[in-house]
Design an enzyme around this catalytic site. Structure first.
Site, PDB file in Angstrom:
ATOM      1  N   LEU A 335      30.632  62.314  -5.592  1.00 39.52           N
ATOM      2  CA  LEU A 335      31.742  62.935  -4.931  1.00 39.52           C
ATOM      3  C   LEU A 335      32.070  64.127  -5.840  1.00 39.52           C
ATOM      4  O   LEU A 335      32.807  65.208  -5.415  1.00 39.52           O
ATOM      5  CB  LEU A 335      32.776  62.076  -4.863  1.00 39.52           C
ATOM      6  CG  LEU A 335      32.552  60.778  -4.101  1.00 39.52           C
ATOM      7  CD1 LEU A 335      33.767  59.810  -4.062  1.00 39.52           C
ATOM      8  CD2 LEU A 335      32.281  61.232  -2.635  1.00 39.52           C
ATOM      9  N   ASP A 337      33.257  65.783  -9.723  1.00 39.28           N
ATOM     10  CA  ASP A 337      33.726  65.594 -11.300  1.00 39.28           C
ATOM     11  C   ASP A 337      35.159  65.271 -11.442  1.00 39.28           C
ATOM     12  O   ASP A 337      35.788  65.731 -10.665  1.00 39.28           O
ATOM     13  CB  ASP A 337      33.616  67.072 -11.953  1.00 39.28           C
ATOM     14  CG  ASP A 337      34.210  67.004 -13.463  1.00 39.28           C
ATOM     15  OD1 ASP A 337      34.358  66.028 -13.785  1.00 39.28           O
ATOM     16  OD2 ASP A 337      34.419  68.168 -14.039  1.00 39.28           O
ATOM     17  N   GLY A 338      35.393  64.034 -12.096  1.00 41.51           N
ATOM     18  CA  GLY A 338      36.712  63.580 -12.124  1.00 41.51           C
ATOM     19  C   GLY A 338      37.279  63.558 -13.418  1.00 41.51           C
ATOM     20  O   GLY A 338      38.147  62.756 -13.917  1.00 41.51           O
ATOM     21  N   VAL A 343      32.223  61.030 -10.310  1.00 43.09           N
ATOM     22  CA  VAL A 343      32.729  60.105  -9.165  1.00 43.09           C
ATOM     23  C   VAL A 343      31.899  59.965  -8.127  1.00 43.09           C
ATOM     24  O   VAL A 343      31.262  60.784  -7.651  1.00 43.09           O
ATOM     25  CB  VAL A 343      34.129  60.437  -8.625  1.00 43.09           C
ATOM     26  CG1 VAL A 343      34.686  59.787  -7.661  1.00 43.09           C
ATOM     27  CG2 VAL A 343      35.004  60.923  -9.782  1.00 43.09           C
ATOM     28  N   LYS A 357      34.309  56.089 -10.823  1.00 37.98           N
ATOM     29  CA  LYS A 357      33.940  56.947 -11.816  1.00 37.98           C
ATOM     30  C   LYS A 357      33.402  56.340 -13.160  1.00 37.98           C
ATOM     31  O   LYS A 357      33.719  55.449 -13.531  1.00 37.98           O
ATOM     32  CB  LYS A 357      35.720  57.266 -12.162  1.00 37.98           C
ATOM     33  CG  LYS A 357      35.602  58.546 -13.044  1.00 37.98           C
ATOM     34  CD  LYS A 357      37.088  59.062 -13.725  1.00 37.98           C
ATOM     35  CE  LYS A 357      38.028  59.769 -12.827  1.00 37.98           C
ATOM     36  NZ  LYS A 357      39.036  60.302 -13.202  1.00 37.98           N
ATOM     37  N   ASP A 455      48.241  67.737 -15.517  1.00 39.19           N
ATOM     38  CA  ASP A 455      47.046  68.272 -14.824  1.00 39.19           C
ATOM     39  C   ASP A 455      47.511  68.321 -13.262  1.00 39.19           C
ATOM     40  O   ASP A 455      46.390  68.118 -12.747  1.00 39.19           O
ATOM     41  CB  ASP A 455      45.722  67.549 -15.038  1.00 39.19           C
ATOM     42  CG  ASP A 455      44.443  68.431 -15.126  1.00 39.19           C
ATOM     43  OD1 ASP A 455      44.866  69.603 -15.017  1.00 39.19           O
ATOM     44  OD2 ASP A 455      43.562  68.170 -15.145  1.00 39.19           O
TER      45      ASP A 455
END
Length: 657
Positions: A335, A337-338, A343, A357, A455
Site C-alpha cells: 500500500l 510507506d507508513g 504497509v 505495517k 505529523d
C-alpha cells in the site's frame, strides 16, 4: 555463553589495503580540500556593508552552505538586497552584537512622494521580527473626513493622510481608525522628524531583530559556521571536515586519520597486526549491539503485552498468519510507506480486511517509533482515528502492526495526487474533512495525558468509502506530561508542515499541531500541495504563498475556482472564512494561534451558517456530484489504512471581495 571466534582478515585483502594506503600517503590530504570550503565562506563585502558573515551569505559570491536560506543576500550594483516573500529590501546595516538589521523597502529607495504602502508588513515564517525601537508611520486611505494630526497626501485623490505616531506596536493596528483603510509602517526617525517628509522616512528604513544558531563555539575552534542543506541544521566547517558544533568534536578521529595516512612507512607486519585488531574490535561491537537490540526488543514488547494486552480485542497475531494474509508480503499488496515501515493489504481468515505495517529494519530507533505507535493507538478510541487491531509477539521473527483497512486513499491523493483527476472533491466534502480532522485532533489534545500528533498532513488523513476521516501514523506522536506546557525535543515532521517556532526553539506544544492543520486547511482551499519546488522560490511552501495572497487581498488567485468560489456566494463566504482561520493557525508565534478546540468550533459554525438552505443547492451540477460521492458508501465503514497509503518521515476576518 560460548566465546565468539572471529576469523582473521584474508591475506589478499590486507595486502590490497596496505597498497592503497601506501600510495594514498603520497597524495595531498583532504585538509586542503576543506580549507577550500573554509575560504569560500569567509566574510564578504558589498557597497557600504563590510565583512558580512554567517548567518548571512551572498548568493552570487558564496555557496549555499555558508549561511541559512532565509538569510540569503544579493549584491547588485553595490547594493545589498534581502528577499522576503512579499518584498525586496535594501540592507542598510547589520549588527551582529545586537542581532539587528536595518532595511528599507526597495521600492521606496527613490523617495518618490507618490509611492505609498498599501498593506501591513508581515515577517511570519522568517527569522526576522519588527523591532519595538521603530516608530509608527500611519497611512489612512479613503477616509470620510480628515483626521486630526494627519498630513494630507496631495498627490493622491483617494483622501489619503499620513501620521507619525509613537513606539511601533507589534500587534496589528489595522482598523483602529474607523472607516479608513489603515496601513502602519515601522520607521527609524531622526531626533526632530517631520511627518511631511514621510518619503524620506520610508527610504531611511526600519529595524528588524533576527535570530540564528549560536556561532561562537565554532568560531573559537577556528571553524567557519555554515548550514547543512541535507540535514537542514547548523554545521561547523573545519580544516578536516564538517562537524556539528565545533572543530574540537571528533579531534581524536582526525588524529587517527592522520596516523593512518603516514602508516605507509611502517613495516608490513605491524600494519597487518593493526588491521587485525581493528577488525576484531569492530566485530565485537557489532555482536554487542545485536545483543543489546535483542534485549531491548524483548523488554519493550514484553512490557507492551503485559500492560496493553487486555485493552485490545485480539492484540497478538502470529507472523505466519499475517504472512499468509498478505500473500507473503507480495509487492502487489503493498500500500505504500507508513513512516517507519512498509504497509501491506491483507485478508484475515475471519474475513477482515486489514493493513499490516512491517518494520523497515531492526535498529533501536525504528523500534522506538514502532512501540510509540503501539502505545499511542492502544490508548485511543475515536471514530476519526485509525484503529489498531494488534501486533505480533516479541517472539515473532518480525515486528508487525495490524490496522483497520481504509479503502479510499488519502486526502492528498484526492486533492493533488493519484485520485485528483478522477473527480473533484466538492467544497461540502472538504469542509467536512476539515471538521472531522479537527475533531480528531481536539480529542488527542483533550485527553490525559495529552497527545501531540506531530505529523499532521494530508497524506496521514485517510478517507473511507463515504469520505469520512481516519487520522493515521502516530510513529512521531508524543505524550505531553500532565504538569508540562511543552516537550523539549529535536524537531521532527514533514517539510512544509513543521511549526517554525518548534523548529527554532525545539519546544513541541499542541499549537504545533494547529500550525500543521493550518497548512491542511490551505490545501483544502487551494488543492495545491504543501511543498512544490516547481513554484517560485518564495512560494515553494504553501504556507508562505497563502499568507502572501491573503494579506495582499488576492484570495481569488489562491483558491481552487472549481469549488464554486465565483458562482456560489455562500461557498465564497465559507472559503474566505476558512482561509482566514487558516491564516490564524499559521501565525509564527504559537501563543497567538487559536487552540484546536476553538478551530473546531469555528469550522462547525462556518458549516452551519453556510448550508442553512442546502436543499436549494442540489440542483447545481457540483452538488449532484457531491451527492453521488456521499451516497456511494455507508457511514463509518468498520473495516475502513488506504489503497495507496503514502506517508514520509515528519479575530476572524472575511476576505470576501
Amino acid at each position: 555463553m560460548n566465546p565468539t571466534i572471529l576469523p582473521p582478515l584474508p591475506f589478499p585483502n590486507l595486502f590490497l589495503l596496505f597498497s592503497v594506503l601506501v600510495f594514498s600517503s603520497l597524495l595531498p590530504t583532504s585538509e586542503s580540500t576543506d580549507h577550500y570550503y573554509l575560504q569560500n565562506c569567509q566574510p564578504k563585502s558589498c557597497g557600504n556593508l563590510i565583512n558580512v558573515s554567517f548567518p548571512f551569505w551572498f548568493r552570487s559570491l558564496q555557496p549555499d552552505y555558508c549561511g541559512y536560506p532565509a538569510f540569503e543576500l544579493r549584491c547588485e550594483n553595490d547594493t545589498t538586497k534581502l528577499s522576503i516573500p512579499e518584498e525586496d529590501y535594501h540592507v542598510l546595516d547589520i549588527s551582529y552584537d545586537k542581532r539587528t538589521i536595518t532595511v528599507s523597502m526597495a521600492r521606496f529607495a527613490s523617495s518618490d512622494t507618490c509611492l505609498l504602502p498599501y498593506y501591513n508588513l508581515s515577517f511570519s515564517l522568517t527569522p526576522f521580527t519588527i523591532s519595538s525601537l521603530n516608530r509608527e508611520l500611519v497611512f489612512v486611505y479613503n477616509c470620510s473626513a480628515r483626521k486630526d494630526g494627519f498630513v494630507a497626501i496631495t498627490c493622491h485623490n483617494n483622501r489619503s493622510y499620513a501620521y507619525l505616531g509613537g513606539t511601533y506596536r507589534i500587534e496589528e493596528s489595522e482598523g483602529s481608525f474607523g472607516s479608513c483603510y489603515t496601513v502602519v509602517m515601522p520607521v527609524l526617525t531622526s531626533p526632530d522628524p517631520d511627518v511631511k517628509k514621510y518619503p524620506q522616512l520610508l527610504a531611511n528604513g526600519f529595524l528588524l531583530n533576527w535570530t540564528s544558531p549560536d556561532c561562537s563555539e565554532c568560531s573559537r575552534s577556528k571553524g567557519q559556521c555554515g548550514y547543512n542543506n541535507e540535514t537542514r541544521n547548523f554545521m561547523c566547517i573545519c580544516p578536516d571536515r564538517a562537524h556539528w558544533r565545533s572543530c574540537y568534536e571528533g579531534s581524536s578521529k582526525t588524529a587517527l586519520t592522520v596516523g593512518l595516512s603516514t602508516a605507509g612507512g611502517l613495516s608490513f607486519i605491524i600494519f597487518c597486526l593493526l588491521c587485525f585488531l581493528l577488525y576484531r574490535r569492530k566485530k565485537k561491537k557489532q555482536f554487542a549491539k545485536s545483543n543489546l537490540f535483542d534485549r531491548n526488543t524483548s523488554l519493550m514488547m514484553s512490557k507492551f503485552e503485559c500492560e496493553q494486552g487486555s485493552s485490545l480485542t485480539s492484540p497478538i497475531f502470529s507472523y505466519d498468519e499475517l504472512h499468509e494474509a498478505t500473500n507473503g508480503f507480495d509487492a502487489s499488496n503493498e500500500l505504500g510507506d507508513g513512516g517507519f515501515g512498509t504497509v501491506y493489504k491483507g485478508n484475515l481468515k475471519d474475513g477482515r480486511v486489514v493493513a499490516v505495517k512491517r518494520l523497515y529494519e531492526n535498529n533501536y530507533r525504528r523500534l522506538e517509533q514502532f512501540m510509540n505507535e503501539v502505545k499511542i493507538l492502544s490508548l485511543l478510541r475515536h471514530q476519526n482515528l485509525v484503529t489498531l487491531y494488534g501486533c505480533t509477539s516479541r517472539r515473532s521473527r518480525e515486528l508487525l502492526l495490524v490496522y483497520e483497512f481504509i479503502p479510499n486513499g488519502t486526502v492528498a491523493d484526492h486533492l493533488h495526487g493519484s485520485h485528483a483527476s478522477e473527480s473533484l472533491l466538492p467544497w461540502k466534502v472538504r469542509l467536512s474533512i476539515a471538521i472531522e480532522t479537527a475533531d480528531a485532533l481536539n480529542y488527542l489534545h483533550s485527553i490525559e495525558p495529552q497527545i501531540i500528533h506531530r505529523d499532521v498532513k494530508t497524506t496521514n488523513i485517510l478517507l473511507d468509502n463515504s469520505f469520512h476521516v481516519k487520522v493515521a501514523d502516530f510513529g512521531l506522536s508524543r505524550l505531553l506530561p500532565l504538569d508540562a506546557t511543552h516537550v523539549s525535543t529535536a524537531p521532527q515532521g514533514t517539510a512544509g508542515y513543521v511549526d517554525p517556532e518548534y523548529h527554532q526553539c525545539y519546544q513541541l506544544t499542541d499549537k504545533s499541531d494547529v500550525y500543521s492543520f493550518g497548512v491542511v486547511l490551505m490545501e483544502l482551499v487551494s488543492s495545491m500541495p504543501a511543498v512544490d519546488i516547481s513554484r517560485d522560490r518564495n512560494e515553494v511552501n504553501l504556507s508562505s504563498l497563502a499568507i502572501r495572497k491573503i494579506q495582499q487581498q488576492e484570495l481569488d488567485e489562491f483558491v481552487d475556482r472549481r469549488l464554486g468560489y465565483d458562482s456560489d456566494y455562500r461557498i465564497k463566504v465559507m472559503i474566505s472564512e476558512v482561509a482566514a482561520l487558516g491564516l490564524r493557525c499559521l501565525h509564527s508565534e504559537g501563543e497567538v494561534r487559536p487552540g484546536i478546540k476553538e478551530v473546531l468550533e469555528i469550522l462547525r459554525a462556518i458549516e452551519k451558517s453556510g448550508w442553512k438552505s442546502d436543499d436549494s443547492l442540489l440542483a447545481d451540477t457540483q452538488m449532484k456530484e457531491e451527492a453521488r460521492l456521499l451516497k456511494s458508501g455507508s457511514p463509518y465503514s468498520p473495516d475502513s489504512v488506504t489503497d495507496r497509503w503514502k506517508s514520509s518521515s515528519s479575530s476572524m476576518t472575511s476576505f470576501t471581495t
